[in-house]
Design an enzyme around this catalytic site. Structure first.
Site, short mmCIF file in Angstrom:
data_model
loop_
_atom_site.label_atom_id
_atom_site.label_comp_id
_atom_site.label_asym_id
_atom_site.label_seq_id
_atom_site.Cartn_x
_atom_site.Cartn_y
_atom_site.Cartn_z
N ARG A 107 48.47 49.12 42.95
CA ARG A 107 49.69 49.47 42.24
C ARG A 107 49.40 49.49 40.75
O ARG A 107 48.28 49.21 40.33
CB ARG A 107 50.77 48.40 42.51
CG ARG A 107 50.27 46.98 42.19
CD ARG A 107 51.34 45.94 42.36
NE ARG A 107 50.85 44.59 42.33
CZ ARG A 107 50.53 43.90 41.24
NH1 ARG A 107 50.65 44.46 40.04
NH2 ARG A 107 50.10 42.66 41.32
N HIS B 222 46.66 30.39 36.87
CA HIS B 222 46.10 31.61 37.42
C HIS B 222 46.99 32.83 37.17
O HIS B 222 46.83 33.86 37.82
CB HIS B 222 45.83 31.47 38.92
CG HIS B 222 45.07 30.22 39.28
ND1 HIS B 222 43.77 30.01 38.88
CD2 HIS B 222 45.45 29.10 39.95
CE1 HIS B 222 43.38 28.82 39.31
NE2 HIS B 222 44.38 28.24 39.95
#
Length: 667
Positions: A291, A235
């Protein structure tokens, strides 16, 4: 614009921010842990401040220590980079209270997206499509088990506060749910200090497509198109590209509009990424990262923009430099994440000193190639931080051109001293399915066998290179010794191959694993030749300006780098690295391979669980111990059937790479 900025991060993102801020005339302040005192970002900055010991929890995650440094040096703003405190709402609030600008979104937006469960509820209310699942606050084991059974299997357990693949488990059937939940919670707690989870229907083969968004404090919001990040392992993203292959203009517009709606729903400001799962023409909200992302350079490449500059300008109160209608896509860009890890050992992180590092930078790398890195030759890859060495980015007029440039750049990349994924990345780029485009998140798992190196046979070019390098080194040593001789007329002072007989040879023995490989170098009237395991080959070679060997072996030509480290020799050809030991009475014989019954730590880490006791009988593949390293959990299993003869570790113990943890006797 601010006069000064403190970068509350390390590695390549800290170097990246410093370079952009410098270009804008800002004074740059770095913070560093004791382990990073000689790091590249510290050298780049105008000033630097130590904020604590090596562990991130005692340095880069200490908000007050970072604020103290900012106040002491007089920083007007703090750029958090990504990771560490970049998505910490309390830190963003503390910056505001201290009168220091936080270069990121407002705390309320970070909080809204900080919990995956709460974020999905907000996105559902904003009309953004969601993957079916359970995102509730009730976290009792029995409640989660019931929700899982109602949702159906397979499903995904995800850390509610997490990202980067940490705290995630795929559960295929109901009887495996409790073990998967336990593992996901442990990893989430270790990585984020929060063990809450959510459940989602598992989409077996979706694409992972994300949209870069940007908002200012004047009501403007735009998207900067999409990135395809489907090439993942555990992942975690490995290769990212922009734009996404095969996405139509209508699909791009719909996803971009949904991402902007998501940002507006939380009154967002600054850079952010809205991540979607894309399956059979439909897309579903996955999460929003409040971010800058690791993969932002591919967006910069196709738009011609500097997203860090946009961050600084928006944080300083300026409006977005461009409107949506002013933005367009130019060409194609691909980024490869270069990690210190061993793909052939389950992608375990590799730690140690970089004996040699050569990245494809400067004019010799060719047009359209960019490298972002925060380490140099001689630096240490530490167990305390992410093992990324660099990001290698290539931009071309279309996808095939970008892939060719990236592959060529990786072939020029040399990493010695730690294991790396360079060869794995090159095999991935060259795979026919990847070249066709539109791969899904299962690609790396489906093609694992063809992407990993197979066989123990050392290629002829590797043997030729290491033998020629050894001959060259010994010749240089002979010249030095001859120069110190007291008889300038002695024939033994000559190092030009002169012998009493017309032909001679030199024998070398190299060790690779359990193999002993003999190579003979023959000096004759016709020139050099090598006796290799498969036969004799004529050979010619020269040294290039950058210290590599340019070799012609029979009809084959190649370039190789050979690095000496005690009795070890490292050979780098086209990015792939081979380690060989030299059997030499003066140097000693290389260490033997670890016996199959010894269970050793594959990396420095902390023992989280000992799953067996002395005297237990175990079967091949049975879990024996769990280690935590770099915030990820790694399970060590039995290499064969046997009996646990001894245990040499305890829960909570910190162990070094190679430490003996247990001995398994065959039965």
């Amino acid at each position: 614009m601010f006069e000064s900025v403190l970068i509350a991060n390390r590695g390549e993102i800290a170097c990246r921010v410093i370079r952009t801020a410098r270009r804008l005339g800002l004074r740059c302040i770095a913070v560093y842990s004791e382990a990073d005192s000689a790091a590249a970002h510290v050298d780049l900055a105008d000033a630097a401040c130590c904020i604590g010991p090596a562990p991130a929890a005692e340095s880069y995650l200490r908000a007050e220590a970072i604020l103290e440094a900012a106040r002491a040096i007089g920083a007007a703003a703090i750029h958090p980079g990504y990771g560490f405190l970049s998505e910490n709402a309390a830190f963003a609030e503390a910056c505001q209270e201290a009168g220091i600008a936080f270069i990121g979104p407002p705390p309320s937006a970070i909080r809204a997206m900080g919990s995956k469960s709460e974020a999905k509820a907000l996105m559902g209310a904003a009309g953004v499509p969601l993957v079916p699942g359970y995102h509730g606050d009730a976290q009792a084991d029995d409640r989660l088990q019931r929700e899982a059974e109602a949702l159906g299997f397979p499903l995904m357990i995800k850390a509610s506060a997490g990202g980067g693949g940490k705290g995630m488990r795929i559960v295929a059937q109901a009887q495996d749910f409790a073990a998967g939940l336990d593992a996901a919670r442990r990893e989430a707690k270790a990585a984020f200090g929060d063990d809450r989870v959510l459940l989602e229907r598992y989409l077996a083969a979706p694409r992972h497509i994300e949209i870069q968004i940007f908002c200012d404090g004047h009501g403007n919001a735009v998207h900067l198109f999409e990135r395809d990040c489907s090439a993942q392992r555990r992942h975690q993203k490995v290769i990212e590209e922009a734009p996404a292959p095969g996405l139509s203009a209508e699909q791009r517009e719909a996803m971009g509009a949904a991402a902007v709606a998501a940002a507006r729903a939380i009154d967002y400001r600054g850079a952010g990424t809205v991540e979607f799962l894309y399956d059979d023409g439909a897309f579903y909200f996955m999460e929003m990262n409040t971010r800058l992302q690791v993969e932002h350079p591919v967006t910069e490449a196709i738009t011609g923009l500097d997203l860090v500059e946009w961050q600084l300008r928006v944080a300083a109160g300026e409006p977005l430099p461009l409107a949506q209608e002013d933005l367009s896509i130019s060409g194609h860009a691909v980024e490869a994440r270069l990690y210190a890890e061993d793909p052939e050992s389950g992608f375990l992180p590799s730690t140690g000193r970089l004996l040699h590092l050569s990245l494809p930078e400067g004019p010799e790398a060719g047009a359209g190639v960019r490298v972002d890195s925060g380490v140099r030759s001689g630096d240490e890859i530490s167990v305390f931080y992410d093992p990324m060495i660099a990001k290698v980015i290539a931009h071309g007029e279309d996808r095939p051109a970008a892939l060719r440039r990236l592959n060529r750049a990786l072939a020029e990349t040399e990493v010695v001293g730690v294991a790396s994924n360079v060869a794995f990345l090159r095999r991935t780029l060259a795979h026919p399915a990847f070249a066709e485009g539109g791969i899904d998140t299962a690609f790396l798992d489906q093609h694992r066998d063809s992407l990993l190196a197979r066989g123990d046979a050392v290629p002829e070019p590797v043997l030729a290179a290491v033998a020629l390098a050894e001959m060259r080194w010994r010749s240089r040593e002979a010249r030095r010794a001859a120069a110190a001789s007291g008889d300038p007329y002695s024939p033994w002072r000559l190092t030009n191959g002169w012998r009493l007989n017309s032909e001679t040879h030199s024998d070398l023995t190299f060790i690779h694993g359990a193999q002993e490989i003999q190579v003979s170098i023959h000096f004759g009237p016709a020139g050099l030749s090598l006796s290799l395991p498969v036969g004799e080959r004529p050979v010619r070679f020269d040294e290039t300006a950058d210290g590599r060997l340019a070799v012609r072996l029979g009809e084959e030509t190649f370039r190789a780098r050979v690095v000496r480290d005690g009795k070890q020799r490292w050979v780098v050809i086209d990015g792939a690295v081979w380690g060989l030991g030299l059997q030499d009475l003066l140097l000693g014989v290389p260490d033997d391979a670890v016996g199959s019954g010894r269970i050793v730590a594959p990396m420095p880490g902390k023992v989280m669980a000992v799953l067996v006791r002395q005297g237990d009988r175990v079967g091949q593949g049975q879990p024996l111990l769990r280690l935590e390293a770099m915030k990820m959990e790694h399970t060590l299993t039995a290499p064969h059937d046997g009996e646990v003869e001894s245990l040499a570790c305890a829960v909570g113990e910190l162990v070094e790479e190679g430490s003996e943890l247990a001995i398994l006797a065959e039965t």
